[in-house]
Motif scaffolding. Structure first.
Motif, short mmCIF file in Angstrom:
data_model
loop_
_atom_site.label_atom_id
_atom_site.label_comp_id
_atom_site.label_asym_id
_atom_site.label_seq_id
_atom_site.Cartn_x
_atom_site.Cartn_y
_atom_site.Cartn_z
N ALA A 79 0.77 -1.31 0.13
CA ALA A 79 0.14 0.08 -0.06
C ALA A 79 0.82 1.29 -0.05
N SER A 80 0.33 2.30 -0.33
CA SER A 80 0.93 3.74 -0.51
C SER A 80 0.10 4.88 0.28
N PRO A 81 0.79 5.73 0.34
CA PRO A 81 0.07 6.83 1.06
C PRO A 81 -1.07 7.23 0.55
N GLY A 82 -2.15 7.83 1.66
CA GLY A 82 -3.35 8.22 1.31
C GLY A 82 -3.49 9.51 1.95
N GLY A 83 -2.62 10.19 2.70
CA GLY A 83 -2.66 11.49 3.17
C GLY A 83 -2.29 11.47 4.60
N GLY A 84 -2.40 12.41 5.32
CA GLY A 84 -1.59 12.40 6.78
C GLY A 84 -2.02 11.40 7.57
N SER A 85 -3.36 10.95 7.49
CA SER A 85 -3.76 10.05 8.57
C SER A 85 -4.08 8.72 7.72
N GLY A 86 -3.58 8.79 6.48
CA GLY A 86 -3.91 7.38 5.66
C GLY A 86 -2.81 6.34 6.00
N PRO A 87 -2.78 5.42 5.19
CA PRO A 87 -1.72 4.25 5.19
C PRO A 87 -0.60 4.44 4.72
N HIS A 88 0.48 4.12 5.49
CA HIS A 88 1.86 4.34 4.95
C HIS A 88 2.74 3.15 5.50
N VAL A 89 3.97 2.96 4.58
CA VAL A 89 4.55 1.72 4.95
C VAL A 89 6.07 1.94 4.75
N LEU A 90 6.88 1.38 5.61
CA LEU A 90 8.22 1.49 5.61
C LEU A 90 8.90 0.19 5.27
N ARG A 91 9.70 0.06 4.11
CA ARG A 91 10.16 -1.47 3.77
C ARG A 91 11.72 -1.08 3.40
N TYR A 92 12.32 -2.14 3.82
CA TYR A 92 13.75 -2.38 3.55
C TYR A 92 13.98 -3.80 2.73
N PHE A 93 14.79 -3.56 1.70
CA PHE A 93 15.11 -4.85 0.86
C PHE A 93 16.49 -5.10 1.11
N TYR A 94 17.02 -6.26 1.43
CA TYR A 94 18.18 -6.78 1.24
C TYR A 94 18.32 -7.94 0.06
N PRO A 102 26.34 -5.81 -7.74
CA PRO A 102 27.06 -5.81 -6.58
C PRO A 102 26.50 -7.12 -5.91
N GLN A 103 27.68 -7.64 -5.13
CA GLN A 103 27.31 -8.76 -3.94
C GLN A 103 26.38 -8.42 -3.28
N PHE A 104 26.16 -7.24 -2.64
CA PHE A 104 25.12 -7.05 -1.65
C PHE A 104 24.70 -5.52 -2.06
N ILE A 105 23.38 -5.43 -1.82
CA ILE A 105 22.54 -4.25 -2.27
C ILE A 105 21.42 -3.86 -1.29
N THR A 106 21.13 -2.86 -0.58
CA THR A 106 20.24 -2.64 0.24
C THR A 106 19.42 -1.35 -0.41
N VAL A 107 18.06 -1.29 -0.34
CA VAL A 107 17.28 -0.36 -0.86
C VAL A 107 16.08 0.02 0.40
N GLY A 108 15.76 1.16 0.59
CA GLY A 108 14.88 1.70 1.84
C GLY A 108 13.72 2.46 1.13
N TYR A 109 12.30 2.17 1.32
CA TYR A 109 11.32 2.91 0.74
C TYR A 109 10.29 3.12 1.57
N VAL A 110 9.73 4.51 1.49
CA VAL A 110 8.52 4.92 2.38
C VAL A 110 7.60 4.98 1.32
N ASP A 111 6.37 4.26 1.49
CA ASP A 111 5.45 3.90 0.54
C ASP A 111 6.15 3.51 -0.83
N ASP A 112 6.02 4.30 -1.91
CA ASP A 112 6.42 3.82 -2.98
C ASP A 112 7.52 4.78 -3.58
N GLN A 113 8.57 5.45 -2.42
CA GLN A 113 9.45 6.31 -2.84
C GLN A 113 10.89 5.74 -2.10
#
Length: 353
Positions: free
Chosen positions: A14-29, A40-51
């Motif tokens: 899910a992604s944001p729907g406003g200040g009181s809406g849903p938000h998600v923090l995700r890390y991918f290794y 690369p041998q190892f990669i990390t990315v961090g997303y807040v919603d879809d950003q």
């Protein structure tokens, strides 16, 4: 502790729907057994919603901001701390890859370890958290936060399950992180990027149709120009939702910061034509409904309108013609009368003509 990882499709969250809406923090290794150019041998990315807001890789060996709002909000100490943590995570991947190759009786080849973890704040204010691990693109093991247990996907993962559940403090640490620290950071990140993360752009909808097989018709509902990306699209038949019959494509970026999606349904136009595309989105106070108008009805309406216009034009032309014709008769009669009386006006008129 073994560190294994699962790749999550970005479009599924899910992604944001406003200040009181849903938000998600995700890390991918992601770690690979055979790195190469551009991998690369190892990669990390961090997303807040879809950003994307940060990343790290084993070649650069440093964590860096990837969103302007993140770069201006956190200073050198934050990035140094993140770099140290991720360098430590990177070191665990090669031995874990070797361990898993042994469990699956693999001697070599290209293999991947992946992890996805993070937390979410839902529309109703409740929260959730997740740790999911995978090997070679398949589920391996995941964390059941509420019961502080691990769910193994196959026999090989049972080994990790038994080992990790033997240390009760491990599950407790994971739960505390997901319910407290992760949620706190999610709130900070959403505040940092509120100009973009909390914006709402309503969808635009286009409905069309095309012939398909065996006399059937495929109805298409193109929804575009919306943000955030979480959207629900379904075809209605006589006002009743048809989720099983609706073929819903993935939500895709439009290239301008908004998203688009296509939903189709195959129908028999000879038996029923009352179909409507229904769209739900956080930017809308109520669902948006766009009905399908069969081409036959449209052509009938257009034909009637054209027929009426042609008839009006014909009547108007006839009136003008008759008026001109009557005027011509009168002019001719007057001319004949003048010529018989030897009027100079008649001769002068002919000369001037």
């Amino acid at each position: 502790m073994e560190l294994l990882v699962l790749l999550l499709l970005l479009g599924a969250a899910a992604s944001p729907g406003g200040g009181s809406g849903p938000h998600v923090l995700r890390y991918f290794y992601t770690g690979v057994s055979e790195p190469g150019p551009g991998l690369p041998q190892f990669i990390t990315v961090g997303y807040v919603d879809d950003q994307l807001f940060m990343d790290y890789d084993s070649e650069r060996r440093s964590a860096e901001p990837r969103a302007e709002w993140m770069a201006r909000s956190e200073g050198p100490q934050y990035w140094q701390r993140e770099t140290q943590n991720l360098q430590g995570e990177q070191a665990t991947f090669p031995p874990n890859l070797n361990t898993l190759r042994g469990r699956y009786n693999q001697s070599g080849g290209f293999h991947t370890l992946q992890v996805m973890y993070g937390c979410e704040r839902r529309e109703d204010g409740s929260t959730g958290g997740f740790f999911q691990y995978g090997y070679d693109g398949r589920d391996y093991i995941s964390f059941d936060k509420d019961h502080e247990t691990w769910v193994a996907a196959d026999d090989a993962a049972q080994v990790s399950k038994r080992k990790w559940e033997a240390d009760r403090s491990m599950a407790q640490r994971y739960r505390i992180y997901l319910e407290q620290e992760c949620i706190e950071w999610l709130g900070k990140y959403v505040e940092y990027g509120k100009e973009t993360l909390q914006r709402r752009e309503p969808p635009r909808v286009q409905v069309s149709d095309r012939p398909s097989r065996d006399g059937l018709t495929t109805l298409s509902c193109r929804v575009h120009g919306f943000y955030p990306r979480n959207v629900a699209v379904v075809w209605l038949k006589k006002g009743v939702a048809m989720p099983q019959e609706t073929n819903r494509r993935d939500v895709l970026p439009s290239g301008d910061g908004t998203y688009q999606i296509l939903a189709t349904i195959e129908i028999d136009p000879s038996s029923e034509t009352d179909y409507t595309c229904c769209v739900e989105h956080p930017s809308l106070a109520e669902d948006l409904r766009v009905p399908w108008a069969p081409k036959s009805n449209v052509m009938l309406i257009v034909g009637v309108v054209i027929g009426v216009l042609v008839l009006v034009a014909a009547i108007a032309g006839a009136v003008v013609f008759l008026r001109k014709k009557n005027s011509g008769y009168k002019a001719a009669a007057a001319h004949e009368g003048s010529a018989s009386s030897g009027s100079d006006q008649g001769s002068n008129t002919c000369v001037k003509a």
